[in-house]
Scaffold this motif. Sequence first.
Motif, short mmCIF file in Angstrom:
data_model
loop_
_atom_site.label_atom_id
_atom_site.label_comp_id
_atom_site.label_asym_id
_atom_site.label_seq_id
_atom_site.Cartn_x
_atom_site.Cartn_y
_atom_site.Cartn_z
N TRP A 76 -1.22 -0.02 -9.95
CA TRP A 76 -1.74 0.36 -8.62
C TRP A 76 -3.50 0.68 -8.81
CZ3 TRP A 76 1.47 0.86 -4.40
CH2 TRP A 76 2.86 0.58 -4.57
N TYR A 119 0.89 -1.22 -0.08
CA TYR A 119 -0.03 -0.06 -0.06
C TYR A 119 0.76 1.28 0.08
CZ TYR A 119 -4.02 -2.81 1.55
OH TYR A 119 -5.21 -3.77 1.67
N ARG A 147 -3.21 0.76 -3.72
CA ARG A 147 -2.65 -0.89 -3.45
C ARG A 147 -2.12 -1.27 -4.60
NH1 ARG A 147 -5.56 -5.77 -0.02
NH2 ARG A 147 -4.65 -7.51 -1.63
#
Length: 260
Positions: A94, A74, A86
Amino acid sequence: IVMDRENPEKLYASMWQVRRQPWFFESGGPGSGIYISDDGGESWDRKTAAVGLPEGNLGRITFTTFRGDADIIYAFVEAQKSAIVRSDDGGRSWVKVNQDYNVAVRPFYFGEIVVDPIDPDRIYNMSNGINVSVDGGRTFVPWEGIDVIHGDHHYLWINPHDPRHIISGNDGGVGITRDQGNTWRYVSNLPLSQYYHVAVDDDTPYNIYGGLQDNSSQRGPSEIWEEGGIRNFHWQDVGISDGFDTIPDPRDSMTGYTLG
């Protein structure tokens, strides 16, 4: 910089462009960014909005990796629209999991997130208090019970073998829980205060004055003429909030000024 626990050649690094002067503050700019190295830092690949990060110039960025799976990481990313993002593939791509305003309270000052070492969906988001998510950061609720210790939390250590054992580092010092936050112990015997300024008066023995970061202004003796040494109870508050500067009147130590 965060190192992959399974592969020390893989590094995650964040750069933060920030400028602060007495009359000016700016967090973020083209110098901020996320970089990943697969060769121990010999070369770096900068990640951009094309792989899921927020648009525009970025600010402060912090990482937290999941101990149970090296591919899960994260990042807290300050941006024009700050986000918790994340990655499930080691940072190649991501996903923005939360861009609510409340997940980025004063991101230039706080901005730390920590993932539970056993549950990849349990996330702690630090600010004045601590908020907790049990759904991978999509929603957060205040961590009940944390307000019994000092506020403004900047770091959280979670025991990798027992996630109920947690230590908070905050503006007041250290808080410890062994039941995942149901009860806390504030460690009161650690000299962790940060002084902005120090002054003395002309008493005999003389007293020392100081403004403490987020912990008022205080006055205490330079020495005492009794057994036992200087104790906590010998010190007294002479101001509130952030202490900054504290000046006694040179003619009368019972009179003075504080700036908070």
